[in-house]
Design a protein around this motif. Structure first.
Motif, PDB file in Angstrom:
ATOM      1  N   ALA A 218      -1.262  12.918 -25.853  1.00  0.00           N
ATOM      2  CA  ALA A 218      -1.772  14.302 -25.180  1.00  0.00           C
ATOM      3  C   ALA A 218      -2.991  13.923 -24.667  1.00  0.00           C
ATOM      4  N   PRO A 219      -3.574  14.380 -23.417  1.00  0.00           N
ATOM      5  CA  PRO A 219      -2.911  15.348 -22.497  1.00  0.00           C
ATOM      6  C   PRO A 219      -1.921  14.758 -21.536  1.00  0.00           C
ATOM      7  N   PHE A 220      -1.484  13.680 -21.809  1.00  0.00           N
ATOM      8  CA  PHE A 220      -0.202  12.944 -21.117  1.00  0.00           C
ATOM      9  C   PHE A 220      -0.661  13.112 -19.529  1.00  0.00           C
ATOM     10  N   ALA A 221      -1.913  12.448 -19.095  1.00  0.00           N
ATOM     11  CA  ALA A 221      -2.310  12.249 -17.821  1.00  0.00           C
ATOM     12  C   ALA A 221      -2.133  10.920 -17.217  1.00  0.00           C
ATOM     13  N   ALA A 222      -1.173  10.907 -16.177  1.00  0.00           N
ATOM     14  CA  ALA A 222      -0.809   9.487 -15.707  1.00  0.00           C
ATOM     15  C   ALA A 222      -2.068   8.996 -14.829  1.00  0.00           C
ATOM     16  N   GLU A 223      -2.016   7.656 -14.909  1.00  0.00           N
ATOM     17  CA  GLU A 223      -2.978   6.673 -14.283  1.00  0.00           C
ATOM     18  C   GLU A 223      -3.048   6.913 -12.827  1.00  0.00           C
ATOM     19  N   ARG A 224      -1.819   7.180 -12.407  1.00  0.00           N
ATOM     20  CA  ARG A 224      -1.528   7.276 -10.710  1.00  0.00           C
ATOM     21  C   ARG A 224      -0.407   8.162 -10.591  1.00  0.00           C
ATOM     22  N   LEU A 225      -0.385   8.656  -9.631  1.00  0.00           N
ATOM     23  CA  LEU A 225       0.864   9.500  -9.226  1.00  0.00           C
ATOM     24  C   LEU A 225       1.469   9.254  -8.034  1.00  0.00           C
ATOM     25  N   PHE A 226       0.845   7.975  -7.345  1.00  0.00           N
ATOM     26  CA  PHE A 226       1.615   7.242  -6.249  1.00  0.00           C
ATOM     27  C   PHE A 226       1.691   7.989  -5.125  1.00  0.00           C
ATOM     28  N   GLY A 227       2.708   8.146  -4.226  1.00  0.00           N
ATOM     29  CA  GLY A 227       2.593   8.681  -2.879  1.00  0.00           C
ATOM     30  C   GLY A 227       1.868   7.611  -2.091  1.00  0.00           C
ATOM     31  N   GLU A 228       1.988   6.413  -2.227  1.00  0.00           N
ATOM     32  CA  GLU A 228       1.000   5.534  -1.586  1.00  0.00           C
ATOM     33  C   GLU A 228       1.721   4.179  -1.217  1.00  0.00           C
ATOM     34  N   ASN A 229       1.186   3.302  -0.284  1.00  0.00           N
ATOM     35  CA  ASN A 229       1.626   2.008   0.185  1.00  0.00           C
ATOM     36  C   ASN A 229       1.046   1.075  -0.696  1.00  0.00           C
ATOM     37  N   VAL A 230       2.241   0.096  -1.000  1.00  0.00           N
ATOM     38  CA  VAL A 230       1.515  -1.258  -1.929  1.00  0.00           C
ATOM     39  C   VAL A 230       1.901  -2.434  -1.008  1.00  0.00           C
ATOM     40  N   CYS A 251       4.670  11.472  -7.429  1.00  0.00           N
ATOM     41  CA  CYS A 251       5.208  12.114  -8.735  1.00  0.00           C
ATOM     42  C   CYS A 251       4.091  13.501  -8.694  1.00  0.00           C
ATOM     43  N   ALA A 252       4.716  14.285  -9.439  1.00  0.00           N
ATOM     44  CA  ALA A 252       3.981  15.518  -9.724  1.00  0.00           C
ATOM     45  C   ALA A 252       3.053  15.539 -11.150  1.00  0.00           C
ATOM     46  N   ALA A 253       3.462  14.850 -11.889  1.00  0.00           N
ATOM     47  CA  ALA A 253       2.946  14.890 -13.283  1.00  0.00           C
ATOM     48  C   ALA A 253       3.313  13.710 -14.076  1.00  0.00           C
ATOM     49  N   ALA A 254       2.732  13.441 -15.434  1.00  0.00           N
ATOM     50  CA  ALA A 254       3.035  12.272 -15.999  1.00  0.00           C
ATOM     51  C   ALA A 254       4.312  12.532 -16.353  1.00  0.00           C
ATOM     52  N   PHE A 255       5.271  13.119 -16.557  1.00  0.00           N
ATOM     53  CA  PHE A 255       6.665  13.280 -16.675  1.00  0.00           C
ATOM     54  C   PHE A 255       7.633  13.942 -15.725  1.00  0.00           C
ATOM     55  N   VAL A 256       6.835  14.273 -14.662  1.00  0.00           N
ATOM     56  CA  VAL A 256       7.786  14.933 -13.483  1.00  0.00           C
ATOM     57  C   VAL A 256       7.536  13.851 -12.241  1.00  0.00           C
ATOM     58  N   GLY A 257       8.462  13.295 -12.335  1.00  0.00           N
ATOM     59  CA  GLY A 257       8.278  12.002 -11.389  1.00  0.00           C
ATOM     60  C   GLY A 257       8.759  12.202  -9.877  1.00  0.00           C
ATOM     61  N   ALA A 258       8.701  11.036  -9.338  1.00  0.00           N
ATOM     62  CA  ALA A 258       8.927  11.106  -7.723  1.00  0.00           C
ATOM     63  C   ALA A 258      10.361  11.329  -7.601  1.00  0.00           C
ATOM     64  N   ASP A 259      11.311  10.753  -8.812  1.00  0.00           N
ATOM     65  CA  ASP A 259      12.695  10.913  -8.419  1.00  0.00           C
ATOM     66  C   ASP A 259      13.021  12.418  -8.387  1.00  0.00           C
ATOM     67  N   LEU A 260      12.242  13.435  -8.932  1.00  0.00           N
ATOM     68  CA  LEU A 260      12.616  14.780  -8.881  1.00  0.00           C
ATOM     69  C   LEU A 260      12.300  15.329  -7.532  1.00  0.00           C
ATOM     70  N   MET A 261      10.870  14.859  -7.120  1.00  0.00           N
ATOM     71  CA  MET A 261      10.416  15.123  -5.886  1.00  0.00           C
ATOM     72  C   MET A 261      11.321  14.654  -4.545  1.00  0.00           C
ATOM     73  N   THR A 262      11.972  13.641  -4.816  1.00  0.00           N
ATOM     74  CA  THR A 262      12.779  13.263  -3.683  1.00  0.00           C
ATOM     75  C   THR A 262      14.172  13.783  -3.765  1.00  0.00           C
ATOM     76  N   ALA A 263      14.575  14.163  -4.944  1.00  0.00           N
ATOM     77  CA  ALA A 263      15.767  14.976  -5.167  1.00  0.00           C
ATOM     78  C   ALA A 263      15.720  16.337  -4.708  1.00  0.00           C
ATOM     79  N   LEU A 264      14.415  16.714  -4.568  1.00  0.00           N
ATOM     80  CA  LEU A 264      14.070  18.241  -4.162  1.00  0.00           C
ATOM     81  C   LEU A 264      14.415  18.156  -2.542  1.00  0.00           C
ATOM     82  N   LEU A 265      14.034  16.961  -2.218  1.00  0.00           N
ATOM     83  CA  LEU A 265      14.005  16.809  -0.681  1.00  0.00           C
ATOM     84  C   LEU A 265      15.410  16.845  -0.233  1.00  0.00           C
ATOM     85  N   ALA A 266      16.158  16.085  -0.720  1.00  0.00           N
ATOM     86  CA  ALA A 266      17.679  15.903  -0.506  1.00  0.00           C
ATOM     87  C   ALA A 266      18.509  17.282  -0.804  1.00  0.00           C
ATOM     88  N   GLY A 267      17.936  17.843  -1.893  1.00  0.00           N
ATOM     89  CA  GLY A 267      18.801  19.206  -2.318  1.00  0.00           C
ATOM     90  C   GLY A 267      18.323  20.367  -1.256  1.00  0.00           C
TER      91      GLY A 267
END
Length: 499
Positions: A218-230, A251-267
């Motif tokens: 805790a507080p489970f803060a991600a080092e990076r939330l991405f949305g970036e080019n590498v 990504c939206a949060a430490a355990f709410v990832g990019a996979d959910l965000m892209t799934a929302l896009l398709a859904g």
């Protein structure tokens, strides 16, 4: 030093090396419990100079297995030259297809584009040309399974110094998929000039070699939330993609990832005027609610039961896996992938099996099995502990759905649609899912299975650059509901343990 020959390939290791460490590193062997001797899934046939059988091995192995030289790789220590035989594995029923709306082409590449979904258990990839034509697609198991079936096991392993090895394993897998798809399409991987990668927050951290230490407490803060080019060079992929920028979805949060965000896009639920839910059911269950122009998201640790891990005879959806279980004339009958002898049971079969045990009365509503285990398809059985693993997983998903609704002041009757995404969800019998309480039964009539929506959404971002901004907006505007501190979730979790 000692020579260990695995399926005909010889490795030289120091005496004292755990056999499991070698197999996880070189053969990407799956160890659902992270090599702690708790699951018994790393059985191998071994002979030669190995340590004596440990107490944990004696707990798991039968007398017949002792006679045949079966060992648990995570317990056996190499003391000298030895040979090991592994059973073959394959990607099986990994779901690549997924619903994707018609889009306007505005690709981020000028020749060929590669898109990848890094799931905790599986990887799925596609290759497109500039006209939006799907040229090739493929999938495989995530080689990081050698460090554990779930994200917590891999975080622990990374913090113990395995981070570089874990990163190397996933990068090698990406390398393999890039090469395979390019060959299928008849091009060179060096012609690929656009790449989009999605995945949960932990998977993207491990891919990029980013510290997972902040994700471990805790507080489970991600080092990076991405949305970036590498750069491809930063991921050691420059030899295949010399001049290609790689976009890592947000990504939206430490355990709410990019996979959910892209799934929302398709859904597309965030583009609707009514109230809708999307649940990506896997090892790390992620759930989203769209209501009154507000996005609510949560993550619930369902565990790997629905991926076959953590179940005594669980396995991936490959040949020999029971994938369908039904009741006919009062008796349990099963279908086995490949129409061959049953070896285990995969996620869709697990849900069916529990529903059938309930229907036949072999299991009561508390999950109690009078005989301690039930035959599903001889020799495949479902044990009392297997039922408990399913209870933990299904109650987490169900309680997560109800907690999001409670947070928004809603009930199940206020929801117009529930979209089920993810590889496991693609093969799920939703009626059986409702029967065992994986999700509210009153939602059954408006459930829609949308396949690998995470990969489809990432494909949309690859094929139209404008979707990057849309997905980043989702990630930044999402209201994260922390289930670990929510008393409503705690109460619901206990309530939904019943079948």
């Amino acid at each position: 030093m000692a020579n260990v020959t695995v399926n005909g390939i010889t490795y030289t290791v120091e005496a004292g090396t755990k056999l499991g460490d070698l197999l996880a590193r070189e053969q990407h062997m799956s160890m659902p419990c992270g090599g702690h001797g708790r699951c018994g899934k790393c059985r191998v046939a071994a002979a030669g100079e190995l340590s004596d059988y440990s107490d944990r091995e004696r707990d798991f192995l039968s007398e017949k297995e002792f006679r045949e030289g079966v060992r648990l790789a995570c317990c056996a220590v190499v003391e000298g030259d030895c040979t090991v035989q592994l059973a073959g594995t394959n990607a099986g029923q990994i779901r690549i297809a997924g619903d994707m709306p018609a889009i306007t082409l505005k690709p981020v590449f000028s020749a060929y584009g590669f898109v990848l979904d890094i799931g905790t258990t599986t990887l799925a990839a596609r290759l497109y040309d500039v006209r939006g034509t799907l040229l090739a697609q493929s999938s495989r198991l995530n080689p990081q399974a050698g460090w554990g079936a779930d994200v917590i096991s891999r975080i622990e392993a990374a913090m113990k110094g395995e981070d570089r090895a874990i990163a190397a394993a996933i990068r090698e897998a990406v390398d393999t998929l890039l090469t395979e798809l390019a060959q299928k399409a008849g091009i060179s991987s060096r012609e690929i000039d656009g790449v989009t990668i999605t995945g949960n927050t932990v998977m993207l951290h491990l891919l990029t070699g980013t510290s997972v230490e902040p994700l471990s407490h805790a507080p489970f803060a991600a080092e990076r939330l991405f949305g970036e080019n590498v750069s491809a060079e930063s991921l050691h992929l420059a030899s295949l993609l010399p001049d290609t920028k790689i976009y890592l979805a947000p990504c939206a949060a430490a355990f709410v990832g990019a996979d959910l965000m892209t799934a929302l896009l398709a859904g597309g639920i965030c583009e609707k005027s009514d109230t809708q839910l999307l649940a990506d059911i896997g090892t790390n269950g992620e759930i989203a609610l769209w209501h009154d122009a507000q996005l609510y998201c949560c993550s619930t640790a369902a565990g790997p039961a629905f991926e076959g891990a953590g179940i005594s005879m669980g396995m991936g959806g490959s040949s020999g896996a029971v994938d369908r279980v039904t009741v006919q004339n009062g008796k349990i009958t099963s279908h086995v992938i490949g129409d061959t002898a049953p070896r285990g049971i995969c996620g869709s079969g697990v849900v069916d099996a529990v529903a059938c045990l309930l229907e036949t009365g072999l299991m009561d509503e508390t999950g109690y099995i009078e005989e301690e285990s039930a035959v599903i398809a001889n020799p495949v059985v479902f044990t009392q502990n297997d039922v408990r693993m399913v209870q933990l997983a299904k109650s987490a998903i169900h309680a997560g759905i109800r907690t999001l609704l409670h947070t928004a002041g809603l009930s199940c009757e206020d929801v117009a649609a529930l979209l089920i995404a993810g590889g496991f969800g693609s093969y799920l019998d939703v009626a059986n899912g409702a029967k065992i309480g994986l999700f509210p039964e009153e939602m059954l009539s408006y459930i829609h299975v949308v396949g690998n929506a995470a990969l489809s959404g990432a494909s949309m971002m690859l094929l139209n650059n404008d979707y990057r901004a849309v997905c980043e907006k989702y990630a930044k505007s999402a209201k994260i509901v922390e289930l670990s501190t929510d008393p409503f979730f705690a109460d619901e979790y206990m309530t939904r343990m019943l079948f």
